[in-house]
Design a protein around this motif. Structure first.
Motif, mmCIF file in Angstrom:
data_model
loop_
_atom_site.group_PDB
_atom_site.id
_atom_site.type_symbol
_atom_site.label_atom_id
_atom_site.label_comp_id
_atom_site.label_asym_id
_atom_site.label_seq_id
_atom_site.Cartn_x
_atom_site.Cartn_y
_atom_site.Cartn_z
ATOM 1 N N THR A 14 44.358 29.815 50.967
ATOM 2 C CA THR A 14 43.788 31.079 51.425
ATOM 3 C C THR A 14 42.969 30.830 52.682
ATOM 4 O O THR A 14 42.245 29.854 52.781
ATOM 5 N N TYR A 15 43.109 31.699 53.612
ATOM 6 C CA TYR A 15 42.395 31.587 54.877
ATOM 7 C C TYR A 15 41.418 32.725 55.051
ATOM 8 O O TYR A 15 40.384 32.561 55.680
ATOM 9 N N GLY A 16 41.736 33.859 54.472
ATOM 10 C CA GLY A 16 40.874 35.020 54.568
ATOM 11 C C GLY A 16 40.491 35.533 53.201
ATOM 12 O O GLY A 16 41.263 35.437 52.245
ATOM 13 N N MET A 17 39.285 36.037 53.126
ATOM 14 C CA MET A 17 38.780 36.636 51.902
ATOM 15 C C MET A 17 38.253 38.024 52.230
ATOM 16 O O MET A 17 37.764 38.273 53.341
ATOM 17 N N GLY A 18 38.317 38.905 51.260
ATOM 18 C CA GLY A 18 37.854 40.257 51.539
ATOM 19 C C GLY A 18 37.404 40.996 50.308
ATOM 20 O O GLY A 18 37.578 40.531 49.179
ATOM 21 N N TRP A 19 36.801 42.149 50.563
ATOM 22 C CA TRP A 19 36.408 43.079 49.507
ATOM 23 C C TRP A 19 37.061 44.426 49.771
ATOM 24 O O TRP A 19 37.104 44.901 50.913
ATOM 25 N N PHE A 20 37.547 45.019 48.690
ATOM 26 C CA PHE A 20 38.076 46.365 48.706
ATOM 27 C C PHE A 20 37.380 47.152 47.613
ATOM 28 O O PHE A 20 36.718 46.582 46.744
ATOM 29 N N ARG A 21 37.537 48.450 47.653
ATOM 30 C CA ARG A 21 36.989 49.279 46.582
ATOM 31 C C ARG A 21 37.912 50.461 46.324
ATOM 32 O O ARG A 21 38.653 50.899 47.207
ATOM 33 N N GLN A 22 37.834 50.943 45.093
ATOM 34 C CA GLN A 22 38.634 52.104 44.713
ATOM 35 C C GLN A 22 37.790 53.023 43.853
ATOM 36 O O GLN A 22 37.346 52.633 42.771
ATOM 37 N N LEU B 79 22.393 51.736 49.183
ATOM 38 C CA LEU B 79 23.562 52.256 48.482
ATOM 39 C C LEU B 79 23.506 53.771 48.343
ATOM 40 O O LEU B 79 22.424 54.363 48.174
ATOM 41 N N LYS B 80 24.693 54.371 48.421
ATOM 42 C CA LYS B 80 24.844 55.812 48.319
ATOM 43 C C LYS B 80 25.753 56.132 47.137
ATOM 44 O O LYS B 80 26.585 55.307 46.744
ATOM 45 N N PRO B 81 25.646 57.345 46.586
ATOM 46 C CA PRO B 81 26.546 57.716 45.486
ATOM 47 C C PRO B 81 28.019 57.561 45.858
ATOM 48 O O PRO B 81 28.833 57.212 44.988
ATOM 49 N N GLU B 82 28.355 57.778 47.123
ATOM 50 C CA GLU B 82 29.756 57.635 47.540
ATOM 51 C C GLU B 82 30.232 56.186 47.587
ATOM 52 O O GLU B 82 31.408 55.927 47.818
ATOM 53 N N ASP B 83 29.321 55.244 47.362
ATOM 54 C CA ASP B 83 29.723 53.841 47.253
ATOM 55 C C ASP B 83 30.205 53.506 45.841
ATOM 56 O O ASP B 83 30.693 52.390 45.599
ATOM 57 N N THR B 84 30.081 54.453 44.925
ATOM 58 C CA THR B 84 30.543 54.244 43.554
ATOM 59 C C THR B 84 32.033 53.978 43.523
ATOM 60 O O THR B 84 32.825 54.762 44.052
ATOM 61 N N ALA B 85 32.416 52.847 42.939
ATOM 62 C CA ALA B 85 33.819 52.454 42.903
ATOM 63 C C ALA B 85 33.947 51.154 42.118
ATOM 64 O O ALA B 85 32.948 50.493 41.817
ATOM 65 N N VAL B 86 35.194 50.800 41.834
ATOM 66 C CA VAL B 86 35.490 49.449 41.367
ATOM 67 C C VAL B 86 35.710 48.597 42.609
ATOM 68 O O VAL B 86 36.511 48.962 43.476
ATOM 69 N N TYR B 87 34.990 47.508 42.696
ATOM 70 C CA TYR B 87 35.083 46.623 43.858
ATOM 71 C C TYR B 87 35.946 45.413 43.509
ATOM 72 O O TYR B 87 35.725 44.749 42.490
ATOM 73 N N TYR B 88 36.919 45.158 44.372
ATOM 74 C CA TYR B 88 37.861 44.075 44.158
ATOM 75 C C TYR B 88 37.723 43.012 45.245
ATOM 76 O O TYR B 88 37.544 43.326 46.423
ATOM 77 N N CYS B 89 37.858 41.777 44.831
ATOM 78 C CA CYS B 89 37.912 40.653 45.758
ATOM 79 C C CYS B 89 39.379 40.357 46.059
ATOM 80 O O CYS B 89 40.232 40.485 45.168
ATOM 81 N N ALA B 90 39.659 39.973 47.293
ATOM 82 C CA ALA B 90 41.038 39.692 47.699
ATOM 83 C C ALA B 90 41.094 38.432 48.532
ATOM 84 O O ALA B 90 40.144 38.104 49.246
ATOM 85 N N ALA B 91 42.219 37.740 48.453
ATOM 86 C CA ALA B 91 42.432 36.529 49.239
ATOM 87 C C ALA B 91 43.847 36.536 49.798
ATOM 88 O O ALA B 91 44.777 37.014 49.143
#
Length: 123
Positions: A31-39, A86-98
Motif C-alpha cells: 500500500t502506498y496511499g491511505m485514506g478516510w471515507f465516510r458514509q 464537529l458538526k451534525p453533518e459529520d455524522t457517518a460511518v467512517y472507513y479507512c482505505a488503502a
C-alpha cells in the motif's frame, strides 16, 4: 492481503473533537496511499482525506478542510484522523482505505477497506 481496523468512533456533541485510528496489518508494503471515507445514512460514500505512507501532501475534501487533520505513524502502521469542530453533518460511518497509490485512494478505487467506525455528532 491487507487488514484495516478502525477505532475511536463514538457519540460527541457538536463543536467537540474526536480522533479516529486505523491500524494496518498484513502486506502493508503493497500500500502506498491511505485514506478516510465516510458514509451517512441514505448517502453515498464520500472521500474525506488521504496521505502517502512515505510523506508528502495530505489531501482533504472541501467539507472538512481546516477542521480535520490526517496523520500517520509509520512505525505503528497506523493512520489517524483528528476531527475538530464537529458538526451534525459529520455524522457517518467512517472507513479507512488503502491502495497502491494516493490517486487510487482519492478516486475511491481502494483495494482494501476497514469495517468502519460510527461517528455520531449531536446538535
Amino acid at each position: 492481503q491487507v487488514q484495516l481496523v478502525e477505532s475511536g468512533g463514538r457519540l460527541v456533541q457538536a463543536g467537540g473533537s474526536l480522533r479516529l485510528s486505523c491500524a494496518a496489518s498484513g502486506r502493508t508494503f503493497s500500500t502506498y496511499g491511505m485514506g478516510w471515507f465516510r458514509q451517512a445514512p441514505g448517502k453515498e460514500r464520500e472521500f474525506v482525506a488521504a496521505v502517502r505512507w512515505t510523506g508528502g501532501a495530505t489531501y482533504y475534501a472541501d467539507s472538512v478542510k481546516g477542521r480535520f487533520t490526517m496523520s500517520r505513524d509509520n512505525a505503528k502502521n497506523t493512520v489517524y484522523l483528528q476531527m475538530n469542530s464537529l458538526k451534525p453533518e459529520d455524522t457517518a460511518v467512517y472507513y479507512c482505505a488503502a491502495a497502491s497509490s494516493v490517486r487510487a485512494v482519492v478516486a475511491g478505487e481502494s483495494g482494501y477497506w476497514g469495517q468502519g467506525t460510527q461517528v455520531t455528532v449531536s446538535s
